[in-house]
Design a protein around this motif. Structure first.
Motif, PDB file in Angstrom:
ATOM      1  N   MET A  97      -1.681 -16.713  10.399  1.00 17.05           N
ATOM      2  CA  MET A  97      -0.272 -16.352  10.160  1.00 17.05           C
ATOM      3  C   MET A  97       0.061 -14.999  10.778  1.00 17.05           C
ATOM      4  N   ILE A  98      -0.941 -14.160  10.938  1.00 13.61           N
ATOM      5  CA  ILE A  98      -0.694 -12.843  11.547  1.00 13.61           C
ATOM      6  C   ILE A  98      -0.247 -12.983  13.002  1.00 13.61           C
ATOM      7  N   THR A 260     -10.677  -4.181   4.414  1.00 19.69           N
ATOM      8  CA  THR A 260      -9.569  -3.283   4.098  1.00 19.69           C
ATOM      9  C   THR A 260      -9.745  -2.643   2.711  1.00 19.69           C
ATOM     10  N   THR A 261     -10.099  -3.481   1.728  1.00 15.13           N
ATOM     11  CA  THR A 261     -10.243  -2.948   0.373  1.00 15.13           C
ATOM     12  C   THR A 261     -11.489  -2.075   0.282  1.00 15.13           C
ATOM     13  N   PHE A 306      -0.914  -2.284  14.185  1.00 16.84           N
ATOM     14  CA  PHE A 306      -0.722  -3.654  14.655  1.00 16.84           C
ATOM     15  C   PHE A 306       0.264  -3.587  15.807  1.00 16.84           C
ATOM     16  N   ARG A 308       3.359  -5.184  18.181  1.00 21.38           N
ATOM     17  CA  ARG A 308       4.473  -6.118  18.307  1.00 21.38           C
ATOM     18  C   ARG A 308       4.934  -6.093  19.770  1.00 21.38           C
ATOM     19  N   GLY A 360       1.749  -2.456   5.518  1.00 21.64           N
ATOM     20  CA  GLY A 360       2.726  -2.901   6.496  1.00 21.64           C
ATOM     21  C   GLY A 360       4.092  -3.053   5.857  1.00 21.64           C
ATOM     22  N   VAL A 363       8.165  -9.115   7.259  1.00 27.28           N
ATOM     23  CA  VAL A 363       7.695 -10.485   6.997  1.00 27.28           C
ATOM     24  C   VAL A 363       6.168 -10.601   7.004  1.00 27.28           C
TER      25      VAL A 363
HETATM   26  C1  HEM Z   1      -6.403  -2.165   0.916  1.00 25.64           C
HETATM   27  C2  HEM Z   1      -6.359  -3.416   1.239  1.00 25.64           C
HETATM   28  C3  HEM Z   1      -5.475  -3.995   2.312  1.00 25.64           C
HETATM   29  C4  HEM Z   1      -4.706  -3.384   3.261  1.00 25.64           C
HETATM   30  C5  HEM Z   1      -4.509  -1.897   3.516  1.00 25.64           C
HETATM   31  C6  HEM Z   1      -4.071  -4.432   4.030  1.00 25.64           C
HETATM   32  C7  HEM Z   1      -3.195  -4.212   5.067  1.00 25.64           C
HETATM   33  C8  HEM Z   1      -2.463  -5.190   5.715  1.00 25.64           C
HETATM   34  C9  HEM Z   1      -1.457  -4.953   6.719  1.00 25.64           C
HETATM   35  C10 HEM Z   1      -1.044  -3.588   7.277  1.00 25.64           C
HETATM   36  C11 HEM Z   1      -0.953  -6.149   7.088  1.00 25.64           C
HETATM   37  C12 HEM Z   1       0.215  -6.373   8.055  1.00 25.64           C
HETATM   38  C13 HEM Z   1      -0.193  -6.875   9.372  1.00 25.64           C
HETATM   39  C14 HEM Z   1       0.980  -6.858  10.345  1.00 25.64           C
HETATM   40  O1  HEM Z   1       1.825  -5.949  10.275  1.00 25.64           O
HETATM   41  O2  HEM Z   1       1.017  -7.749  11.205  1.00 25.64           O
HETATM   42  C15 HEM Z   1      -1.652  -7.159   6.335  1.00 25.64           C
HETATM   43  C16 HEM Z   1      -1.441  -8.501   6.443  1.00 25.64           C
HETATM   44  C17 HEM Z   1      -2.186  -9.426   5.780  1.00 25.64           C
HETATM   45  N1  HEM Z   1      -3.143  -9.206   4.797  1.00 25.64           N
HETATM   46 FE1  HEM Z   1      -3.752  -7.426   4.095  1.00 25.64          FE
HETATM   47  N2  HEM Z   1      -4.480  -5.643   3.534  1.00 25.64           N
HETATM   48  C18 HEM Z   1      -5.326  -5.417   2.479  1.00 25.64           C
HETATM   49  C19 HEM Z   1      -5.938  -6.360   1.690  1.00 25.64           C
HETATM   50  C20 HEM Z   1      -5.796  -7.704   1.828  1.00 25.64           C
HETATM   51  C21 HEM Z   1      -6.404  -8.702   0.990  1.00 25.64           C
HETATM   52  C22 HEM Z   1      -7.263  -8.410  -0.235  1.00 25.64           C
HETATM   53  C23 HEM Z   1      -6.020  -9.913   1.495  1.00 25.64           C
HETATM   54  C24 HEM Z   1      -6.325 -11.307   1.058  1.00 25.64           C
HETATM   55  C25 HEM Z   1      -7.044 -11.715   0.156  1.00 25.64           C
HETATM   56  C26 HEM Z   1      -5.177  -9.666   2.647  1.00 25.64           C
HETATM   57  C27 HEM Z   1      -4.591 -10.639   3.421  1.00 25.64           C
HETATM   58  C28 HEM Z   1      -3.634 -10.418   4.384  1.00 25.64           C
HETATM   59  C29 HEM Z   1      -2.972 -11.470   5.123  1.00 25.64           C
HETATM   60  C30 HEM Z   1      -3.215 -12.947   4.978  1.00 25.64           C
HETATM   61  C31 HEM Z   1      -2.061 -10.852   5.993  1.00 25.64           C
HETATM   62  C32 HEM Z   1      -1.138 -11.523   6.988  1.00 25.64           C
HETATM   63  C33 HEM Z   1       0.239 -11.644   6.409  1.00 25.64           C
HETATM   64  C34 HEM Z   1       1.222 -12.225   7.380  1.00 25.64           C
HETATM   65  O3  HEM Z   1       1.006 -12.196   8.607  1.00 25.64           O
HETATM   66  O4  HEM Z   1       2.250 -12.726   6.908  1.00 25.64           O
HETATM   67  N3  HEM Z   1      -5.056  -8.327   2.819  1.00 25.64           N
HETATM   68  N4  HEM Z   1      -2.562  -6.552   5.501  1.00 25.64           N
END
Ligand code: HEM
Length: 421
Positions: A97-98, A260-261, A306, A308, A360, A363
């Motif tokens: 999805m990203i 990330t976590t 990220f 764009r 972030g 969407v």
């Molecule tokens: C401290 C922990 C985390 C941070 C700082 C973080 C940060 C981010 C950021 C910045 C994005 C945006 C990406 C973009 O702008 O394209 C993102 C997307 C995403 N994150 Fe996290 N994340 C964390 C933890 C997690 C966890 C625990 C999960 C899942 C179990 C997760 C799943 C996802 C998914 C699936 C997306 C894509 C969403 C989309 O494209 O609609 N993240 N994350």
């Protein structure tokens, strides 16, 4: 630093391995040229978006600034290898999805959105707390010393997300290793051996093989409410997910869901240890935990950027972004923007408001942020309740990556509450 050196630094991974230097560089850019056209040798040019307001503005226009075709910066060599790999496989190797935009993105994200809403995460409370308790127990069994990052932090979120996907514990170490190689392709100790760019493609293939098997297994069984089964049996437009999309779904959760976590845990503890008064304040006042964790996310900002790509011309901060140009959303820089955060380099447990955007904006804002928050709060509550004191036991190292990362090692010393009593 002259402009050529600045451009090279902004396009590099090394910038993020020296925190003081990174802060100084971004501070200069925010003050002097906050939307900076970065033209480094051997690298396609891009706009470095360093201000909080601009990252948000870009996030508000998902039709203008799209995730296709690129999510992370690639230098010329990496772009060439990516093109070869794409040609060889007849398309992209991973499509999560990203990487998606518009209705496709909405449909795929919608498949598991409910799973990650606060109410669902609340149901995981007991599991999360149990994992936190296990890891703190392991830490306390270690004789008062450990490398917090590698001995504890990397395992905790990994156990949680792999548990949600019903991945056997015996495979966790292997998948951890793959994620580290994937997200730090240039780090000297973490990257895959062999040619750097090819490393990433090879890692993607291994992920694909592993989760391809998991998918086949889950599809051969009746559907349950578990996350792994929901993905295997999900449908988009009345059709089961294609092989690439289904496997990619596991890959994004398995990769985004732990590194990330872990990085946030490492940075969170590091800054608590560098600020002993704040550590004591949090130990004495656990009600500060929610704001403390937001400050830990801000300091960690484990997702460094990220990318764009503009689909049309757009005016931003008095400059014209041209259709086809790339932008790197510098989350780390945005989280230290002096216009939004008073005294930004000060680690303040009760910072309020805290408009950190480590997850972030828009969407694509992080799907797993409620899980990350719950995990961090549970872990630090447990850790501080069961220790008398914690302190640094040497200098930590930071990963050299402009993608996802933070600490590489964090030596700590501590006494358990019981031992000290
Ligand atoms: C401290 C922990 C985390 C941070 C700082 C973080 C940060 C981010 C950021 C910045 C994005 C945006 C990406 C973009 O702008 O394209 C993102 C997307 C995403 N994150 Fe996290 N994340 C964390 C933890 C997690 C966890 C625990 C999960 C899942 C179990 C997760 C799943 C996802 C998914 C699936 C997306 C894509 C969403 C989309 O494209 O609609 N993240 N994350």
């Amino acid at each position: 630093m002259n402009i050529a050196e600045l451009d090279q630094a902004l396009a590099s991974h090394e910038l993020f391995s020296n925190i003081e230097n990174m802060h100084a560089t971004f501070q200069w850019v925010r003050r002097n040229d906050p939307l900076h056209w970065t033209d480094a040798p051997d690298h396609p040019p891009f706009w470095a978006v360093t201000k909080h307001a601009d990252v948000i503005e870009v996030g508000k226009h998902p039709d203008v600034f799209v995730a296709e075709p690129k999510t992370f910066l690639l230098n010329d060599e990496e772009s060439r290898i990516r093109a070869e790999e794409t040609a060889a496989t007849g398309g992209k190797m991973v499509r999560t999805m990203i990487h998606m935009d518009g209705t496709d993105h909405r449909k795929y994200r919608g498949l598991t959105q409910a799973w990650f809403m606060p109410a669902s995460i609340k149901r995981l409370d007991a599991v999360i707390r149990e994992r936190a308790s296990d890891l703190v127990t392991q830490m306390l069994e270690r004789d008062g010393r450990c490398d917090f990052y590698n001995d504890i932090a990397v395992w905790y979120p990994l156990r949680i997300i792999m548990g949600l996907l019903n991945v056997p514990e015996s495979d966790h170490a292997y998948l951890l290793h793959l994620t580290q190689q994937f997200l730090a392709p240039k780090d000297e100790t973490l990257r895959r051996e062999g040619s750097e760019g090819q490393g990433k493609g090879a890692v993607a293939k291994e992920y694909f093989a592993y989760f391809g098997k998991l998918l086949a297994d889950r599809r051969s069984r009746p559907q349950t409410e578990d996350l792994d089964s929901s993905i295997a049996h999900a449908q988009v437009d009345g059709q089961p997910l294609g092989l690439m999309e289904a496997v990619s779904y596991y890959v994004i959760l398995a990769t985004a869901g732990h590194d990330t976590t872990s990085s946030s845990m490492g940075s969170g503890l590091y800054y608590l240890l560098r600020n002993p008064a704040e550590q004591e304040r949090l130990r004495a006042g656990p009600e500060l935990m929610p704001t403390a964790v937001e400050e830990m996310f801000r300091f960690a900002s484990p997702v460094k950027h990220f990318v764009r790509t503009a689909t049309q011309d757009f005016e931003l901060r008095g400059k014209t972004i041209r259709a086809g140009q790339e932008l790197a959303l510098m989350y780390h820089s945005a989280n230290f923007d002096e216009e939004v955060f008073e005294d930004p380099l000060r680690f303040k447990l009760d910072r309020s408001p805290n408009r950190q955007i480590a997850f972030g904006y828009g969407v694509h804002a992080c799907l797993g942020q409620n899980l990350a928050r719950a995990s961090m709060r549970a872990f630090f509550s447990e850790l501080l309740a069961r220790t008398e004191w914690l302190e640094l036991d040497g200098e930590p190292n930071f990963i050299s990556t402009n993608q996802v990362g933070g600490l590489k090692t964090l030596p700590v010393r501590y006494a358990s509450a019981r031992m000290a009593a």
